[in-house]
Enzyme design. Structure first.
Site, PDB file in Angstrom:
ATOM      1  N   ILE A 129      -7.036   7.884  -1.186  1.00 24.47           N
ATOM      2  CA  ILE A 129      -6.937   6.423  -1.213  1.00 24.47           C
ATOM      3  C   ILE A 129      -7.789   5.970  -0.037  1.00 24.47           C
ATOM      4  CG2 ILE A 129      -4.738   6.524   0.070  1.00 24.47           C
ATOM      5  CD1 ILE A 129      -3.958   3.844  -1.151  1.00 24.47           C
ATOM      6  N   SER A 130      -8.695   5.026  -0.272  1.00 25.10           N
ATOM      7  CA  SER A 130      -9.652   4.635   0.772  1.00 25.10           C
ATOM      8  C   SER A 130      -8.961   4.002   1.976  1.00 25.10           C
ATOM      9  CB  SER A 130     -10.661   3.646   0.217  1.00 25.10           C
ATOM     10  OG  SER A 130     -11.403   4.262  -0.787  1.00 25.10           O
ATOM     11  N   GLN A 131      -9.661   4.062   3.089  1.00 24.66           N
ATOM     12  CA  GLN A 131      -9.225   3.394   4.318  1.00 24.66           C
ATOM     13  C   GLN A 131      -9.080   1.892   4.019  1.00 24.66           C
ATOM     14  OE1 GLN A 131     -12.411   3.678   7.061  1.00 24.66           O
ATOM     15  NE2 GLN A 131     -11.291   2.835   8.803  1.00 24.66           N
ATOM     16  N   ARG A 133       0.825  -1.221   0.000  1.00 26.88           N
ATOM     17  CA  ARG A 133       0.000   0.000   0.000  1.00 26.88           C
ATOM     18  C   ARG A 133       0.855   1.267   0.000  1.00 26.88           C
ATOM     19  NH1 ARG A 133      -5.399   1.865   1.620  1.00 26.88           N
ATOM     20  NH2 ARG A 133      -5.228   3.656   2.988  1.00 26.88           N
TER      21      ARG A 133
END
Lengths: 838, 260
Positions: B105-107, B79
């Site tokens: 960027i999503s959790q 990530r």
């Protein structure tokens, strides 16, 4: 020779007095006008809630100036003319440069959590605005102190100027963008400075002239510098202007009025479809997007035939049209053209559209005609520009009846706004509003409302409690037989009949739902098991197969809803005209439940609008407290008798709270009569300041027995407020029948009547305080400023929790308390003086 | 002692100082002064691997995501390579992170949750709308080789393609364009994942979904709390929806199509 000298001296004094009056007028005018314009500017470029802070920032600035004057009392007293001249120049300069300055700060609201520097930027942002009002307040207070004998006259002029200052933007914003108008306010600073030069004695004249000349230079330079504010990134206007820059959108209209700045864009790839069902097979047609203050208000479909708008048939809003054949339709609070097309697709016999904003009505008329091929204003389609509640009263008087009434405003409002809409009053979505709407239905008619889904349900439950209460007020004993409720995956539709729902209508309703991909949630005699499993599953009560929507509707309509209202995570109690805050759902108990179940993440669902006002109030209080502490512990006040100090603090706190309680609650209360929110602000500001100014001027002529004057004034205010409280609801119906200018006049008179008596309190207090010593004056200002700062969020909270009546009563009590305190204070002091004298 | 306190309280300056200190203390508590973040020392890829494992255990498994395919994918995708260099340190934190152009960027949990909701087996054809950083596409690519992703912002689309290539996901098919219209030429899809908030499910996406397929999308207004919704296309062409979770995504940015 002597007489000529005497005449010359008198002339000089007269010029000096006149010049000080002009300066005071300029400052009073621009201080209020700047607040109004700034609120407009923030509404256009930022989110609405930032606009609410303007009054708070302004009051804080004015209050802080009182404190700083206390601290610098001796220094300022030595050369007051120079300090006033300097303050004037800084006020002028800041007015001219502040907006480009704050807009140049690299603030990004999305990055607050990640970047602590953003907090610093926001502090600078607020501080720059604060300084404008600080210097404005500093100049006003200093002039009042310098010309002690003329204080009531100057204070009166200041208030009257404020009244005019509140009115002026109403005219000017038609032509001048808010950011330019705000900068243009610096010209009043220039004018005030020029007249001050005439006032100043020769010792400091040279310096003051230099200050003035430099500020004039900066203002002139700035006037030629091109500057355009950018809308905030989270506003649809930002997206559309960005698309426009890339050649992907075209701006087809830009219009401004004091109520807002309007844009219309054509963007072929930007689609909006209110609550369309999943069975819609094609994207929505090209649209014209209507924006007000950068927010999307509605859209107009670009179609050449009604067939091209077929997608609307898949919406929940289409159901009422399928239940009533060839209806006479009333669409309340329409903000686009979509409901008009829907009504036309279903062969409405006639369509009446009520738009509360006249500029929006004009734009709709023009754009709908150009793009959808309809002519608004012919015999089939009528467009009325009126506040919906006032329209309902007028329709009732004219005995107009409709087969289908649709409340459209709930469709364009954000579904999950985290409480941002909470402080916004709405007189249509109250018990009385629903009751009045029902009263203009034909016997077979339907009232419909649709709204986006929430989890857990919120708006649906409040609408149901409103419906039940409204029906009961109409004498209905079995409200559960009047309601239909259904939903798709995006929205619910609530329909209310004037008479019980017939078996035939119920069956027709049930037959429609599968084709629209919808689920029934309530109808008279519903057996939910017959309709399970749902096509669109949403959250359910623990262990139950049915949704909260069904459970809530059944509980509210068929049982006593008290327990549900008390225990639900949101405040869903029915709101009334006395507390018209439909969108305030915050509940302390609910907040606890949400946090205990969802943890910190749950805060997003807590509908924080109310809590934000509480936190803002606490923060403002904490920031404002030192202002008061400084004035109490520093400056001349410390060395003077405690009695005078206590009097100054208590008296000015009381009248500060009273004044603001009325001002803030009237901004919502008089909207019911005026109809327009911005006009209401202008009428309240202008009426209050102007009449208070007149009251203050009168006091300049009263020589003695001041304590009697304010005691009488307090009783008069109390009496007037009690009258408003009891009589106005009964007068609303006849008032609504009068033309708009008459209504404005009535509101202005209603504000001005108590306003005149409210105006006598401040100058009398100042004169009382001055008897104890000049050094108490800044303390009085600081106490009044402190109370004003605290009172504005407090007034908002109290009206949201308990309604306007409480604020009226509290304001009356505060005035009475201040008057009685003065009265007894004078009497006791008189007795003491008598005793002491030989 | 009592006398000293009285004296202290009687002197106005001291009393003022006391009240002022109380005020500063209160302000400090209110505005959160004194918060200190523990500095993180980075020690190369090993630290990231450790952080990633911790992320999976504490943020994903602990919250109920159980699908081994999804967990394995999350353990593999680096990530930190999908976030801006300046935020590498926080790549495995339990939060979305900004990636520029108003996007995030999503959790990690949301990425895992959405992926699990699609119930992928490993051979499905999946379309992602809103490539953003490319992280979600990489997770999908760890599960199935048939991943298609569309991003509207050209700069982000370029950057994501580069990152995906560098991270070994060359087979992911990327496109810059308007996701509202889906990817007609490659349709139908077994699953569609929309990683940006939308007001409604775009009809073209529904028609590009196979019968029996699943679509997951955050529904709601921009900058509001949205509801993560799962749409299933039944064999008869009708749909069933299920509201899953409240979330907050960046808006579904609209722009004209220009495929690459």
């Amino acid at each position: 020779m002597y007489s000529i000298q005497g005449f010359g001296f008198s002339l000089l004094l007269f010029i000096r007095k006149l010049a000080s009056m002009i300066t005071m007028f300029c400052i009073g005018f621009s201080l209020i006008a700047e607040q109004v314009v700034l609120m407009r500017f923030f509404s256009e470029t930022k989110h609405h809630h930032i606009a609410f802070f303007v009054i708070g920032i302004a009051l804080l600035g004015i209050g802080a100036s009182g404190t700083i004057r206390t601290i610098l009392h001796r220094t300022v007293s030595r050369r007051p003319e120079l300090w006033i001249g300097g303050g004037l120049s800084l006020f002028t300069l800041l007015t001219a440069v502040s907006l480009p300055l704050i807009e140049s700060l690299p603030i990004d609201f999305l990055y607050f959590v990640f970047d602590p520097i953003q907090l610093f930027y926001i502090f600078i942002y607020i501080f720059i605005l604060f300084l404008i009002f600080f210097f404005g307040g500093f100049v006003s207070a200093s002039i009042l102190e310098l010309f002690t004998q003329d204080a009531p006259l100057l204070y009166g002029i200041n208030l009257i100027a404020g009244g005019i200052g509140g009115l002026a933007p109403l005219l000017l914003l038609h032509w001048i963008p808010s950011h330019i108008l705000f900068q243009a306010m610096s010209l009043f600073g220039i004018l005030g400075g020029l007249s001050w030069i005439l006032t100043v004695s020769s010792r400091d004249g040279d310096l003051v002239q230099r200050f003035w000349a430099s500020s004039l230079l900066v203002v002139l330079v700035l006037a030629f510098l091109p500057w355009e504010p950018k809308p905030a990134i989270y506003k649809p206007l930002y997206t559309l202007t960005t698309l426009q820059e890339e050649g992907l959108a075209t701006k087809v209209l830009e219009k401004r009025s004091p109520r807002g700045t309007y844009h219309a864009f054509e963007a072929p790839t930007f689609h909006y479809a209110p609550f369309i069902g999943l069975q819609a097979s094609s994207p929505p047609p090209p649209q014209i997007f209507l924006l007000k203050d950068g927010e999307l208000e509605g859209t107009i479909f670009k179609v050449t035939s009604l067939k091209e708008a077929e997608i609307l048939d898949s919406t929940p809003q289409s159901i009422p049209y399928r239940l009533v054949d060839h209806p006479k339709v009333l669409i309340l609070d329409e903000t686009g053209g979509v409901n008009l097309i829907l009504a036309s697709r279903f062969n409405a016999a006639s369509i009446t559209i009520v738009v509360s904003d006249p500029t929006m009505a004009e734009i709709l008329q023009e754009q709908v005609q150009q793009n959808s091929g309809f002519t608004l204003g012919d015999e089939f389609i009528e467009i009325v520009s009126e506040e919906p509640r006032l329209f309902l009263e007028q329709a009732k008087m004219q005995d107009k009846r409709f087969d289908l009434v649709h409340i459209a405003s709930t469709e364009s409002l954000p579904t999950a706004s985290s409480g941002l809409l909470a402080p916004r009053e709405n007189y249509l979505l109250t018990v009385e509003g629903i009751r009045e709407t029902l009263s203009i239905l034909t016997e077979d008619g339907i009232l419909s409302v649709s709204r986006g889904l929430q989890s857990p349900p919120r708006d649906a439950f409040r609408l149901l409690t409103l419906t039940k209460e409204a029906l009961q007020q109409r004498g209905v004993k079995d409200p559960e037989n009047y309601v239909l409720l259904a939903r798709n995956y995006l929205a619910f539709l609530l329909m209310i009949g004037l008479v019980p729902i017939t078996a035939q209508r119920k069956q027709r309703f049930l037959d429609l739902l599968p084709g629209l991909g919808m689920d029934p949630e309530y109808y008279p005699g519903i057996q939910i098991e017959e309709h399970l499993p749902y096509r669109n599953k949403v959250s359910s009560p623990s262990g139950q197969p049915y949704s909260y929507y069904h459970w809530g509707a059944k509980t509210i309509l068929e049982k006593d809803p008290k327990a549900l209202i008390d225990q639900w995570v949101y405040d869903i109690s029915p709101v009334t005209d006395q507390r018209p805050y439909f969108h305030n759902f915050f509940s302390w108990k609910g907040l606890g439940q949400i946090l205990s179940q969802l943890g910190r993440e749950g805060i997003r669902k807590a509908e924080l609008g109310y809590l934000i006002v509480v936190i803002t109030g606490i923060c403002i209080g904490i920031i404002a407290l030192p202002l008061l502490m400084f004035t109490v512990y520093f400056g001349g006040a410390r060395s003077t008798p405690t009695g005078g100090r206590l009097y100054a603090v208590v008296y000015f706190l009381s009248i500060g709270f009273a004044f603001l309680f009325l001002e803030i609650s009237w901004l919502a209360f008089f909207r019911r009569i005026v109809g327009d929110p911005f006009l209401t602000v202008v009428i309240v500001f202008t009426g209050l300041l102007f009449s208070a100014g007149m009251g203050s001027l009168r006091i300049g002529k009263v020589g003695s027995r001041l304590e009697i004057v304010i005691l009488k004034a307090a009783f008069r205010i109390l009496l007037i407020l009690l009258l408003y409280e009891t009589v106005v609801p009964y007068l609303m119906f006849p008032i609504a029948q009068t033309p708009a200018p008459v209504r404005y006049g009535i509101a202005l008179a209603m504000v001005s009547l108590p306003g005149y008596w409210m105006g006598v309190f401040f100058p009398i207090g100042l004169r009382m305080v001055q008897r104890h010593g000049q050094s108490f004056v800044p303390l009085a200002w600081a106490s009044n400023g402190f109370a004003s700062v605290i009172a504005s969020p407090l007034a908002q909270l109290l009206s949201m929790s308990f309604g306007f009546p409480l604020l009226f009563i509290l304001a009356g009590i505060f005035y009475l308390f201040a008057a009685l305190y003065t009265f007894f204070y004078q009497v006791i002091k008189g007795i003491l003086v008598e005793k002491r004298s030989p | 002692m009592k006398r000293t306190v009285c004296l202290f309280y009687r002197v106005p300056q001291l009393r003022f100082a006391l009240l002022l200190s109380l005020w500063i203390l209160l302000s400090g508590l209110l505005f959160g002064w004194g918060k200190k973040e523990t500095p993180k020392t980075l020690d190369g890829e090993e630290v990231f691997t450790r952080d990633r494992e911790r992320m999976v255990v504490t943020q994903i498994e602990a919250r109920g995501v159980r699908d081994p395919i999804v967990l394995s994918a999350l353990r593999k995708v680096p990530r930190h390579r999908f976030v801006p260099k300046s935020l590498e340190e926080r790549a495995y934190d339990d939060t979305p992170l900004p990636i520029g152009y108003g996007q995030t960027i999503s959790q990690p949990y949301i990425v895992a949750y959405m992926t699990e909701a699609l119930q992928l087996k490993g051979t499905e054809k999946v379309l992602e709308i809103g490539t953003g950083s490319g992280y979600q596409a990489a997770i999908l690519a760890e599960i199935t080789p048939h991943v298609y992703t569309i991003e509207i912002i050209p700069e982000l689309a370029d950057r994501a393609r580069k990152t995906l290539n560098e991270a070994g996901y060359r087979f992911v098919k990327t496109r810059q364009g308007d996701g509202y219209f889906g990817w007609e030429e490659e349709s139908p899809f077994d699953a569609i994942i929309v990683t940006a908030a939308a007001g409604h499910v775009p009809p073209p996406l529904l028609s590009q979904l196979k019968a029996g397929g699943k679509l997951i999308i955050p529904l709601g207004g921009p900058y509001e709390v949205q509801m993560l919704t799962l749409v299933e296309k039944m064999q008869d062409g009708t749909f069933r929806t299920n509201q899953l979770l409240p979330v907050r995504f960046v808006p579904f940015v609209r722009k004209a199509e220009s495929s690459q």
